[in-house]
Motif scaffolding. Structure first.
Motif, PDB file in Angstrom:
ATOM      1  N   PHE A  16       0.792  -1.019   0.113  1.00  0.00           N
ATOM      2  CA  PHE A  16       0.027   0.662  -0.261  1.00  0.00           C
ATOM      3  C   PHE A  16       0.969   1.238   0.261  1.00  0.00           C
ATOM      4  CE2 PHE A  16      -2.260   3.077   3.631  1.00  0.00           C
ATOM      5  CZ  PHE A  16      -2.913   3.723   2.273  1.00  0.00           C
ATOM      6  N   ILE A  17       1.415   1.519   0.774  1.00  0.00           N
ATOM      7  CA  ILE A  17       2.300   2.919   1.120  1.00  0.00           C
ATOM      8  C   ILE A  17       3.851   2.968  -0.052  1.00  0.00           C
ATOM      9  CG2 ILE A  17       3.911   4.167   2.713  1.00  0.00           C
ATOM     10  CD1 ILE A  17       1.739   2.935   5.022  1.00  0.00           C
ATOM     11  N   ASP A  36       9.434  -6.992  -3.004  1.00  0.00           N
ATOM     12  CA  ASP A  36       8.122  -7.712  -2.242  1.00  0.00           C
ATOM     13  C   ASP A  36       7.742  -9.048  -2.253  1.00  0.00           C
ATOM     14  OD1 ASP A  36       5.593  -5.229  -1.103  1.00  0.00           O
ATOM     15  OD2 ASP A  36       5.403  -7.555  -1.512  1.00  0.00           O
ATOM     16  N   ASP A  62      12.476 -12.211  -1.593  1.00  0.00           N
ATOM     17  CA  ASP A  62      11.930 -11.969   0.470  1.00  0.00           C
ATOM     18  C   ASP A  62      12.909 -10.867   1.343  1.00  0.00           C
ATOM     19  OD1 ASP A  62      11.582 -12.356   3.068  1.00  0.00           O
ATOM     20  OD2 ASP A  62      10.401 -14.091   2.802  1.00  0.00           O
ATOM     21  N   VAL A  63      12.371 -10.335   2.250  1.00  0.00           N
ATOM     22  CA  VAL A  63      13.691  -9.249   2.591  1.00  0.00           C
ATOM     23  C   VAL A  63      14.799 -10.265   3.987  1.00  0.00           C
ATOM     24  CG1 VAL A  63      12.894  -7.397   2.142  1.00  0.00           C
ATOM     25  CG2 VAL A  63      11.612  -8.324   4.925  1.00  0.00           C
ATOM     26  N   LYS A 155       7.758  -4.612  15.740  1.00  0.00           N
ATOM     27  CA  LYS A 155       8.372  -3.639  15.569  1.00  0.00           C
ATOM     28  C   LYS A 155       9.390  -1.897  15.939  1.00  0.00           C
ATOM     29  CE  LYS A 155       6.808  -2.065  11.438  1.00  0.00           C
ATOM     30  NZ  LYS A 155       7.319  -2.104  10.587  1.00  0.00           N
ATOM     31  N   THR A 181      -3.272   4.563   7.898  1.00  0.00           N
ATOM     32  CA  THR A 181      -2.755   5.042   6.991  1.00  0.00           C
ATOM     33  C   THR A 181      -4.305   4.561   6.231  1.00  0.00           C
ATOM     34  OG1 THR A 181      -0.698   5.560   7.711  1.00  0.00           O
ATOM     35  CG2 THR A 181      -1.523   6.228   5.271  1.00  0.00           C
ATOM     36  N   GLN A 193      -4.583  -5.989   7.659  1.00  0.00           N
ATOM     37  CA  GLN A 193      -4.452  -4.062   7.111  1.00  0.00           C
ATOM     38  C   GLN A 193      -4.805  -3.508   8.607  1.00  0.00           C
ATOM     39  OE1 GLN A 193      -3.148  -1.519   3.501  1.00  0.00           O
ATOM     40  NE2 GLN A 193      -1.149  -3.178   3.968  1.00  0.00           N
TER      41      GLN A 193
HETATM   42  N1  LIG Z   1      -0.514   1.161   7.023  1.00  0.00           N
HETATM   43  C1  LIG Z   1      -0.374   1.637   8.472  1.00  0.00           C
HETATM   44  O1  LIG Z   1      -1.773   2.156   8.432  1.00  0.00           O
HETATM   45  C2  LIG Z   1       0.662   1.811   9.449  1.00  0.00           C
HETATM   46  C3  LIG Z   1       0.362   2.127  10.569  1.00  0.00           C
HETATM   47  C4  LIG Z   1       1.891   1.615  11.007  1.00  0.00           C
HETATM   48  C5  LIG Z   1       2.605   1.159  10.161  1.00  0.00           C
HETATM   49  N2  LIG Z   1       2.459   0.890   9.384  1.00  0.00           N
HETATM   50  C6  LIG Z   1       4.048   0.269   8.297  1.00  0.00           C
HETATM   51  O2  LIG Z   1       4.139   1.167   7.273  1.00  0.00           O
HETATM   52  C7  LIG Z   1       4.932   0.028   6.580  1.00  0.00           C
HETATM   53  C8  LIG Z   1       4.055  -0.733   5.086  1.00  0.00           C
HETATM   54  O3  LIG Z   1       2.826  -1.226   5.138  1.00  0.00           O
HETATM   55  P1  LIG Z   1       1.685  -1.017   4.603  1.00  0.00           P
HETATM   56  O4  LIG Z   1       0.191  -0.259   5.413  1.00  0.00           O
HETATM   57  O5  LIG Z   1       2.049   0.035   2.953  1.00  0.00           O
HETATM   58  O6  LIG Z   1       1.462  -2.150   4.523  1.00  0.00           O
HETATM   59  P2  LIG Z   1       1.014  -3.350   2.724  1.00  0.00           P
HETATM   60  O7  LIG Z   1       1.235  -4.924   3.985  1.00  0.00           O
HETATM   61  O8  LIG Z   1       0.513  -3.194   2.106  1.00  0.00           O
HETATM   62  O9  LIG Z   1       3.327  -3.301   3.065  1.00  0.00           O
HETATM   63  C9  LIG Z   1       4.105  -4.235   2.967  1.00  0.00           C
HETATM   64  C10 LIG Z   1       4.533  -4.807   1.812  1.00  0.00           C
HETATM   65  O10 LIG Z   1       5.652  -5.511   2.386  1.00  0.00           O
HETATM   66  C11 LIG Z   1       5.780  -6.961   2.136  1.00  0.00           C
HETATM   67  N3  LIG Z   1       6.506  -7.878   2.956  1.00  0.00           N
HETATM   68  C12 LIG Z   1       6.116  -8.415   4.024  1.00  0.00           C
HETATM   69  N4  LIG Z   1       6.836  -9.537   3.772  1.00  0.00           N
HETATM   70  C13 LIG Z   1       7.923  -9.235   3.309  1.00  0.00           C
HETATM   71  C14 LIG Z   1       9.067  -9.748   3.211  1.00  0.00           C
HETATM   72  N5  LIG Z   1       9.697 -10.796   4.196  1.00  0.00           N
HETATM   73  N6  LIG Z   1       9.016  -9.709   2.112  1.00  0.00           N
HETATM   74  C15 LIG Z   1       9.414  -8.449   1.527  1.00  0.00           C
HETATM   75  N7  LIG Z   1       8.385  -8.180   1.356  1.00  0.00           N
HETATM   76  C16 LIG Z   1       7.380  -8.021   1.850  1.00  0.00           C
HETATM   77  C17 LIG Z   1       4.142  -6.936   1.798  1.00  0.00           C
HETATM   78  O11 LIG Z   1       3.958  -8.034   0.515  1.00  0.00           O
HETATM   79  C18 LIG Z   1       3.284  -6.110   1.411  1.00  0.00           C
HETATM   80  O12 LIG Z   1       3.346  -5.358  -0.239  1.00  0.00           O
HETATM   81  C19 LIG Z   1       5.136  -2.050   7.359  1.00  0.00           C
HETATM   82  O13 LIG Z   1       5.938  -1.920   7.841  1.00  0.00           O
HETATM   83  C20 LIG Z   1       4.106  -1.101   8.110  1.00  0.00           C
HETATM   84  O14 LIG Z   1       4.274  -1.671   9.592  1.00  0.00           O
HETATM   85  C21 LIG Z   1       2.024   0.972   8.566  1.00  0.00           C
END
Ligand SMILES: NC(=O)c1ccc[n+]([C@@H]2O[C@H](COP(=O)([O-])OP(=O)(O)OC[C@H]3O[C@@H](n4cnc5c(N)ncnc54)[C@H](O)[C@@H]3O)[C@@H](O)[C@H]2O)c1
Length: 327
Positions: A16-17, A36, A62-63, A155, A181, A193
């Motif tokens: 997403f972000i 990703d 994978d990270v 985290k 977000t 999410q």
């Molecule tokens: N969206 C929110 O409201 C929010 C709030 C607080 C923190 N965050 C943080 O922001 C970051 C992005 O969140 P988001 O909302 O975009 O979530 P999201 O799930 O859409 O994005 C995270 C991405 O990471 C990828 N991912 C997960 N594990 C992985 C791995 N082992 N290797 C490679 N890729 C991997 C997923 O496929 C996904 O595309 C995250 O770290 C999350 O903890 C988001």
């Protein structure tokens, strides 16, 4: 903005972000690589980058693969470190996977930077979840840290490693503690999410939005474009190195009022109060909103998009593109 021609890596770049950040950086002229894993239970979705796919390099990896990350990080100027397991409930069901992605992988990414790219700048996406149940509102960065779930603990560890590498090794890294977000590209097929995802889906499918409990808990929300602004401001700033900043909004709203706002966006709809599922109640933090004064003073960031405007854009997006997100 200084990102033209700069080489950037976004972990979680199909999420997403990450995908919204990628789109912005492409527009700014950066050379963008996305990493990703596309695990189906997370937020990654190829459609998120459909409009910029030809302008970015996508690496499905994978990270947790330390060797691959070492290679990918070698020549980058910026790392936007957004990959993560984000579900609080899933972190309680499968704590080890959360640990591996949100902690162990973060440590090996930082080790890779230290070894092969010590001058890279890193922005890490942390979360307001690590504060736990607030003692006072709005919550500033000095508030006690008391995570209420495994995800919050992990985290916090990921964030702490970034700050440690900054202070001990000079690897320039900072963290943003994101609040809820929302926007185009968020996961809407379930509530993994964000509950807002499933609310958008319910609205468009004609089901009542389900609000847990009395709906009196208050929250703040950031539209994703505002979040991207903050991430880029932190990347650009040397003042940010080693720091942690809250994001947040002064537009604080109860979940019941938020549900009502959603039914007034032009798509009709209704909402109902339902009992809190026990697994969610156990890790609920009650009322929360963040004090974003520090990032405002130091980096000049404040959210720009009113909630009703951002929500309308979001629902419009899923009305048009929902079929790429439902299943
Ligand atoms: N969206 C929110 O409201 C929010 C709030 C607080 C923190 N965050 C943080 O922001 C970051 C992005 O969140 P988001 O909302 O975009 O979530 P999201 O799930 O859409 O994005 C995270 C991405 O990471 C990828 N991912 C997960 N594990 C992985 C791995 N082992 N290797 C490679 N890729 C991997 C997923 O496929 C996904 O595309 C995250 O770290 C999350 O903890 C988001």
């Amino acid at each position: 903005m200084t990102f033209a021609k700069s080489r950037v890596l976004i972990t979680g770049g199909l999420g997403f972000i990450g995908s919204n950040l990628a789109r912005r950086l492409v527009g700014l002229g950066a050379t963008v690589t996305l990493v990703d894993s596309l695990f189906p239970q997370y937020g990654g979705n190829r459609f998120n980058i459909a409009d910029v796919e030809s302008a970015v390099t996508v690496n499905i990896c994978d990270v947790r693969d330390a060797h691959a990350m070492l290679h990918l990080l070698r020549d980058k100027e910026y790392l936007f470190n957004l990959a993560g397991q984000t579900s609080h409930v899933d972190s309680m069901i499968d704590p080890k996977t959360d640990l591996e992605i949100n902690v162990t992988a973060q440590l090996s990414i930082l080790e890779a930077c230290r070894k092969v790219n010590p001058s890279i700048k890193i922005v890490f996406a942390s979360t307001r979840q690590l504060y736990g149940k607030p003692d006072y509102l709005p919550v500033n960065e000095l508030h006690p840290i008391r995570p209420v779930d495994i995800n919050g603990i992990n985290k916090l560890a990921g964030e702490s490693y970034h700050r440690l590498y900054n202070s001990v090794y000079g690897t320039r890294a900072c963290a943003l503690r994101l609040t809820n977000t929302y926007g185009q590209g968020m996961r809407v097929k379930d509530g993994r999410q964000t509950f807002l995802g499933i609310w958008v889906r319910s609205l468009l499918e004609g089901h009542p939005i389900q609000v847990f409990g009395e709906g009196s808990q208050v929250r703040d929300f950031n539209y994703v474009n505002d979040c991207v602004d903050a991430v880029l401001a932190a990347a650009e700033s040397e003042i940010a190195d080693g720091k942690v900043y809250n994001l947040g909004s002064s537009e604080v709203i109860s979940l019941k009022d938020l549900a009502e706002m959603m039914t007034k966006l032009g798509y009709g709809g209704s909402f109902e109060l339902v009992p809190f599922p026990p697994e969610r109640k156990a890790i609920d933090i009650g009322d929360y909103y963040g004090d974003f004064g520090l990032i405002n003073r130091e980096l000049g960031w404040s959210p720009k998009v009113p909630l009703s405007v951002g929500l309308k854009k979001t629902v419009d997006f899923y009305k048009q593109h929902g079929k790429h997100y439902w299943e």
